[in-house]
Design a protein around this motif. Structure first.
Motif, PDB file in Angstrom:
ATOM      1  N   PRO A 157       0.824  -1.213   0.000  1.00 17.95           N
ATOM      2  CA  PRO A 157       0.000   0.000   0.000  1.00 17.95           C
ATOM      3  C   PRO A 157       0.862   1.268   0.000  1.00 17.95           C
ATOM      4  O   PRO A 157       1.670   1.491   0.897  1.00 17.95           O
ATOM      5  N   GLY A 158       0.749   2.040  -1.063  1.00 16.18           N
ATOM      6  CA  GLY A 158       1.500   3.282  -1.196  1.00 16.18           C
ATOM      7  C   GLY A 158       2.914   3.124  -1.740  1.00 16.18           C
ATOM      8  O   GLY A 158       3.626   4.103  -1.895  1.00 16.18           O
ATOM      9  N   VAL A 159       3.342   1.895  -2.019  1.00 16.97           N
ATOM     10  CA  VAL A 159       4.695   1.643  -2.535  1.00 16.97           C
ATOM     11  C   VAL A 159       4.577   1.205  -3.985  1.00 16.97           C
ATOM     12  O   VAL A 159       3.986   0.166  -4.278  1.00 16.97           O
ATOM     13  N   HIS A 160       5.142   2.010  -4.895  1.00 19.33           N
ATOM     14  CA  HIS A 160       5.039   1.733  -6.329  1.00 19.33           C
ATOM     15  C   HIS A 160       6.419   1.445  -6.912  1.00 19.33           C
ATOM     16  O   HIS A 160       7.414   2.005  -6.452  1.00 19.33           O
ATOM     17  N   ALA A 161       6.460   0.604  -7.904  1.00 19.07           N
ATOM     18  CA  ALA A 161       7.705   0.257  -8.587  1.00 19.07           C
ATOM     19  C   ALA A 161       7.412   0.082 -10.071  1.00 19.07           C
ATOM     20  O   ALA A 161       6.332  -0.383 -10.448  1.00 19.07           O
ATOM     21  N   ILE A 162       8.382   0.458 -10.899  1.00 17.88           N
ATOM     22  CA  ILE A 162       8.237   0.304 -12.345  1.00 17.88           C
ATOM     23  C   ILE A 162       8.971  -0.964 -12.767  1.00 17.88           C
ATOM     24  O   ILE A 162      10.145  -1.162 -12.432  1.00 17.88           O
ATOM     25  N   TYR A 163       8.275  -1.817 -13.503  1.00 21.55           N
ATOM     26  CA  TYR A 163       8.833  -3.074 -13.993  1.00 21.55           C
ATOM     27  C   TYR A 163       8.679  -3.143 -15.508  1.00 21.55           C
ATOM     28  O   TYR A 163       7.770  -2.545 -16.079  1.00 21.55           O
ATOM     29  N   ALA A 164       9.547  -3.899 -16.139  1.00 20.08           N
ATOM     30  CA  ALA A 164       9.395  -4.181 -17.564  1.00 20.08           C
ATOM     31  C   ALA A 164       8.203  -5.120 -17.732  1.00 20.08           C
ATOM     32  O   ALA A 164       7.944  -5.970 -16.874  1.00 20.08           O
ATOM     33  N   LYS A 165       7.482  -4.967 -18.822  1.00 21.50           N
ATOM     34  CA  LYS A 165       6.330  -5.845 -19.062  1.00 21.50           C
ATOM     35  C   LYS A 165       6.757  -7.310 -19.132  1.00 21.50           C
ATOM     36  O   LYS A 165       6.023  -8.201 -18.712  1.00 21.50           O
ATOM     37  N   ASN A 166       7.946  -7.546 -19.637  1.00 23.42           N
ATOM     38  CA  ASN A 166       8.426  -8.926 -19.763  1.00 23.42           C
ATOM     39  C   ASN A 166       8.678  -9.580 -18.412  1.00 23.42           C
ATOM     40  O   ASN A 166       8.858 -10.793 -18.335  1.00 23.42           O
ATOM     41  N   SER A 167       8.731  -8.784 -17.340  1.00 24.49           N
ATOM     42  CA  SER A 167       8.978  -9.361 -16.021  1.00 24.49           C
ATOM     43  C   SER A 167       7.704  -9.888 -15.372  1.00 24.49           C
ATOM     44  O   SER A 167       7.754 -10.466 -14.298  1.00 24.49           O
ATOM     45  N   ILE A 168       6.564  -9.704 -16.012  1.00 22.30           N
ATOM     46  CA  ILE A 168       5.302 -10.226 -15.481  1.00 22.30           C
ATOM     47  C   ILE A 168       5.199 -11.698 -15.862  1.00 22.30           C
ATOM     48  O   ILE A 168       5.178 -12.055 -17.035  1.00 22.30           O
ATOM     49  N   GLY A 169       5.152 -12.554 -14.846  1.00 25.19           N
ATOM     50  CA  GLY A 169       5.103 -13.994 -15.093  1.00 25.19           C
ATOM     51  C   GLY A 169       3.700 -14.528 -15.230  1.00 25.19           C
ATOM     52  O   GLY A 169       3.474 -15.493 -15.957  1.00 25.19           O
ATOM     53  N   ALA A 170       2.740 -13.918 -14.520  1.00 23.49           N
ATOM     54  CA  ALA A 170       1.361 -14.408 -14.579  1.00 23.49           C
ATOM     55  C   ALA A 170       0.412 -13.289 -14.190  1.00 23.49           C
ATOM     56  O   ALA A 170       0.695 -12.507 -13.293  1.00 23.49           O
ATOM     57  N   VAL A 171      -0.698 -13.241 -14.892  1.00 25.77           N
ATOM     58  CA  VAL A 171      -1.798 -12.348 -14.541  1.00 25.77           C
ATOM     59  C   VAL A 171      -2.815 -13.207 -13.807  1.00 25.77           C
ATOM     60  O   VAL A 171      -3.274 -14.225 -14.325  1.00 25.77           O
ATOM     61  N   LEU A 172      -3.156 -12.819 -12.581  1.00 16.45           N
ATOM     62  CA  LEU A 172      -4.005 -13.639 -11.728  1.00 16.45           C
ATOM     63  C   LEU A 172      -5.427 -13.103 -11.713  1.00 16.45           C
ATOM     64  O   LEU A 172      -5.640 -11.893 -11.803  1.00 16.45           O
ATOM     65  N   ASP A 173      -6.390 -13.999 -11.577  1.00 16.98           N
ATOM     66  CA  ASP A 173      -7.761 -13.524 -11.411  1.00 16.98           C
ATOM     67  C   ASP A 173      -7.933 -13.018  -9.982  1.00 16.98           C
ATOM     68  O   ASP A 173      -7.120 -13.292  -9.101  1.00 16.98           O
ATOM     69  N   ASP A 174      -8.978 -12.251  -9.742  1.00 20.27           N
ATOM     70  CA  ASP A 174      -9.152 -11.579  -8.458  1.00 20.27           C
ATOM     71  C   ASP A 174      -9.216 -12.549  -7.285  1.00 20.27           C
ATOM     72  O   ASP A 174      -8.624 -12.316  -6.229  1.00 20.27           O
ATOM     73  N   ALA A 175      -9.919 -13.649  -7.452  1.00 15.58           N
ATOM     74  CA  ALA A 175     -10.073 -14.615  -6.357  1.00 15.58           C
ATOM     75  C   ALA A 175      -8.728 -15.220  -5.970  1.00 15.58           C
ATOM     76  O   ALA A 175      -8.400 -15.324  -4.780  1.00 15.58           O
TER      77      ALA A 175
END
Length: 162
Positions: A67-85
């Motif tokens: 909460p309140g802590v932001h970081a910039i990442y390369a798109k290629n560093s995203i390993g998985a997009v998770l559903d909300d549940a």
């Protein structure tokens, strides 16, 4: 050249084609997953960090890692997009624990004795345990042993001859 000689090369080229095609499909699926990200989506980076997407650029993504802590990442560093549940289950611990499930304590306090009487009993038990001789001698015994070795050496004629 005969067909038998060329057969191993044909099989090798076919296998390389299939492996390349499979890898290309995986890359396309990962790129599609990253393109489908929306702000507010929970993600896991390839390093295993869970975060919430805040903003998406062409090649980068702004993630809120706490909460309140932001970081910039390369798109290629995203390993998985998770559903909300799934994201809420992992990050916030929104699990439905059953009464039969074992609960692991956060600290070791439940593993140690809580009463001093138990500790006193254990100390008394430890005092009753016989000491094991590991071949070491006490300091007084070591000095006495050294003196006897010197006397034995002189008796055998190995002492200092003056």
């Amino acid at each position: 050249m005969s067909l038998v000689t060329l057969l191993p090369f044909i099989v090798l080229i076919g296998a390389m084609f299939l492996m390349t095609r499979s890898a290309k499909k995986k890359q396309q699926a990962a790129a599609q997953m990253r393109n489908d990200m929306q702000p507010g989506t929970g993600v896991r980076t390839i390093g295993g960090m869970y975060a919430t997407v805040k903003e998406i650029q062409d090649d980068t993504v702004l993630l809120e890692v706490a909460p309140g802590v932001h970081a910039i990442y390369a798109k290629n560093s995203i390993g998985a997009v998770l559903d909300d549940a799934e994201y809420n289950r992992i990050v916030h611990g929104d699990d439905d624990l059953k009464a039969d499930d074992a609960v692991v304590p956060d600290d070791a306090s439940s593993l140690t004795a809580t009463e001093t009487a138990d500790a006193d009993t254990e100390a008394a038990d430890d005092a009753d345990v016989a000491k094991i001789d590991l071949g070491k001698k006490a300091e007084g015994d070591a000095a006495e042993s050294k003196d006897s070795e010197v006397k034995d050496a002189k008796a055998d004629g190995e002492g200092d001859a003056k």
